[in-house]
Structures are given as C-alpha cells and as structure tokens.
Design an enzyme around this catalytic site. Structure first.
Site, PDB file in Angstrom:
ATOM      1  N   ASP A 121       9.091   1.567  -1.831  1.00  0.00           N
ATOM      2  CA  ASP A 121       8.077   0.517  -1.934  1.00  0.00           C
ATOM      3  C   ASP A 121       7.639   0.343  -3.396  1.00  0.00           C
ATOM      4  OD1 ASP A 121       6.390  -1.349  -0.695  1.00  0.00           O
ATOM      5  OD2 ASP A 121       4.753   0.083  -0.428  1.00  0.00           O
ATOM      6  N   HIS A 122       7.547  -0.904  -3.833  1.00  0.00           N
ATOM      7  CA  HIS A 122       6.995  -1.238  -5.163  1.00  0.00           C
ATOM      8  C   HIS A 122       7.570  -0.417  -6.308  1.00  0.00           C
ATOM      9  CE1 HIS A 122       4.019  -4.065  -3.761  1.00  0.00           C
ATOM     10  NE2 HIS A 122       3.647  -3.208  -2.821  1.00  0.00           N
ATOM     11  N   HIS A 163      -3.769  -5.170  -1.215  1.00  0.00           N
ATOM     12  CA  HIS A 163      -3.703  -3.752  -0.850  1.00  0.00           C
ATOM     13  C   HIS A 163      -5.114  -3.164  -0.792  1.00  0.00           C
ATOM     14  CE1 HIS A 163       0.449  -4.024  -2.840  1.00  0.00           C
ATOM     15  NE2 HIS A 163       0.705  -3.736  -1.580  1.00  0.00           N
ATOM     16  N   ASN A 204      -0.868   0.802   5.006  1.00  0.00           N
ATOM     17  CA  ASN A 204      -1.084   2.080   4.336  1.00  0.00           C
ATOM     18  C   ASN A 204      -2.539   2.518   4.522  1.00  0.00           C
ATOM     19  OD1 ASN A 204      -0.828   4.338   2.758  1.00  0.00           O
ATOM     20  ND2 ASN A 204      -0.529   3.275   0.823  1.00  0.00           N
ATOM     21  N   HIS A 216       2.561  -7.685   2.711  1.00  0.00           N
ATOM     22  CA  HIS A 216       1.906  -6.495   2.147  1.00  0.00           C
ATOM     23  C   HIS A 216       0.400  -6.580   2.405  1.00  0.00           C
ATOM     24  CE1 HIS A 216       5.175  -4.712  -0.424  1.00  0.00           C
ATOM     25  NE2 HIS A 216       5.737  -5.799   0.041  1.00  0.00           N
TER      26      HIS A 216
END
Ligand code: 13P
Length: 281
Positions: free
Chosen positions: A82-83, A177, A229, A205
């Site tokens: 991820d990222h 996020h 997350n 996301h």
C-alpha cells in the site's frame, strides 16, 4: 484466481473486496480467521512506511502464506503493498511474491506519475503481479503520509489507466485517511463519469467513517476494493484499553493480546458485511 481477476469479478458482481492494513504481525491470524468465517476474499496490505517494523517484505509475505497453509484456508487471501512512493520497493515486493503493489505517484505531476507508475507496471506485469495507481489527493494522515483532499480529474484518470496500464485505479474522490473532520463528501457524479469511461476496478481509500450507504453507492459505481485501516486500529486499541483497565494486575502477554485479536476479527467481519463480500470467496 489472480488478484486482478478477483477484483474484476467483484466489480462485475456488485461487491468489493475489503483491504485491511496490517499494523502488527499478530494481526494476520484474526484477519484470516474473519475472512474464513465469512467465506470472503480479503486483501492484507502493508503500508510501505511500516514494512520495516513488520519485519520486511519477504518475512510478511511468507508469514501470510504460511498462516494460510497452516490454517487450511481455501479462500483468496491476497497480499498488497500500500502507498509505496519507491519504484525499487515495489520491485522488491514483486520479487518476494506480493500479489499486487501500489505505486503512489499522486504527489507528482501527471506526466511523472504516469512515467513512474508505468515502470512499476511493466516490471510487475512480467511477474503476473497487479498494479494500483493513484490520481488526485486523498486527505488525512496515515503512517506518516499526509495529504489534502484534491478530487481527481477525469483526464488524469484516463492517462494513468491507459498510459500506465494500471489494473486498479484509486482516484481521489473526497475520501481521507484517518478520522474525518466533518461529513465525508464523495464526488459521486465524478465517480460515475470515471466508472463509465474506464470500466475497470476502482479502489476507495480512507473508508473508515464513510456511511454504509455511501460505500454501497461507491461499490455500484465500480469500487471493487475498499481500504480500511483506522476502524480496525480503533477496535484493537479499545480492546486493549478495556482488558488492561479491567485487569490492572494482568501481565501475561497472551491473555492481554487474545481479546485484542478477537476485536480485530470482529471488526473485519463487520467490514466484510459492509463490502458485501460474504460467501464470495
Ligand atoms: P482508513 O484508515 O481511513 O480506514 O483508510 C485506510 C486506507 O485507505 C489504507 O490505504
């Protein structure tokens, strides 16, 4: 089923595969348990900024694969980077057996984003690994990466999708996020335009804090992968607080960790329900 086939199948059948970020190596087991219990495919992701504290690409990848074998799980458990803002790191993840890597060139101008994402895609595709690219700006903060919300432009989406040959596109559409400061404002009109133009799986996301209705709408408009997350981290932290507050003399790590693992499992079961991926594994 390969990673991109899994996401194309999800898109065609109106559900999304949940991505859950790994924050501790101990989290692998409850994430897999939840997916197995719900017969749901799942994507376990490692943020590139956390990879060293998790033990490195190879260790994480092998540990997930070994766990899947020892737990005798037959549903798709996919491993995703991820990222990552590093081409070299994406290649490392490809080399050790990740199913998918995300090159995050969203802070670059579109020409450089396309150029660098293409390099990753060429390497990954030779090794049958999928690639996710990002355009626009996802807001909030995660693992040291901070951003402000900038809705993706349709031209940039087309450029990254077609010129860089990404398998999955993450267009920033108002999500962030971490915890939202106000109500999330997803750009559904733009989302529809992107979906109607590209006909490929999209990744959302910053899903923590987005309402179930908005998630459903996003899935109808091509989102085949939804990233969570914060929601799981909060469930873990709450369980840890409770067990320590309720048992001030407890010091046995396994007794402290067990309720936290259960909280992760329960949280992931809930995410699977939000994504509609139950019984799709
Ligand atoms: P949240 O932390 O907001 O759930 O977002 C997760 C994410 O997008 C991982 O890439």
């Amino acid at each position: 089923m390969k990673y991109n086939e899994l996401l194309n199948n999800a898109r065609d059948n109106g559900f999304a595969v949940p991505q859950v970020n790994l924050n501790e190596i101990d989290w692998i087991e409850p994430i897999i348990k939840a997916a197995n219990k719900m017969k749901s495919p799942i994507i376990i992701a490692t943020s590139d900024n956390l990879i060293n504290s998790l033990g490195g690409y190879e260790f994480v990848c092998q540990t997930i694969k070994n766990k899947t074998l020892t737990m005798q799980v037959n549903i798709p458990i996919k491993i995703h980077l991820d990222h990552s803002t590093s081409i070299a790191n994406c290649k490392k993840a490809v080399d050790v057996g990740y199913d998918s890597v995300m090159f995050d060139g969203s802070k670059l101008d579109i020409i450089e984003n396309v150029e660098k994402t293409s390099k990753v895609a060429t390497y990954a595709h030779k090794n049958a690994v999928s690639v996710e690219g990002e355009v626009g700006g996802i807001g909030g903060k995660e693992d040291g990466i901070e951003g402000t919300i900038k809705y993706a432009s349709i031209d940039d989406c087309i450029a990254l999708s077609e010129k860089a040959s990404v398998d999955i596109l993450a267009p920033a559409l108002g999500s962030a996020h971490g915890e939202y400061k106000g109500e999330p404002d997803l750009g559904f009109e733009l989302m529809k335009q992107i979906n109607d133009t590209l006909h490929q799986p999209l990744a959302l996301h910053g899903a923590t804090g987005i309402s179930d209705n908005d998630l459903k709408h996003a899935i109808q408009l091509g989102h085949a992968k939804i990233n969570f997350n914060t929601e799981v981290k909060k469930a873990w932290a709450q369980a840890l607080r409770t067990v320590l507050n309720n048992n001030p003399k407890l010091y046995e790590p396994q007794k402290i960790i067990q309720p936290c693992k259960q909280a992760i499992e329960d949280a992931v079961v809930n995410l699977i329900k939000k994504c509609g991926s139950e019984n799709k594994g």
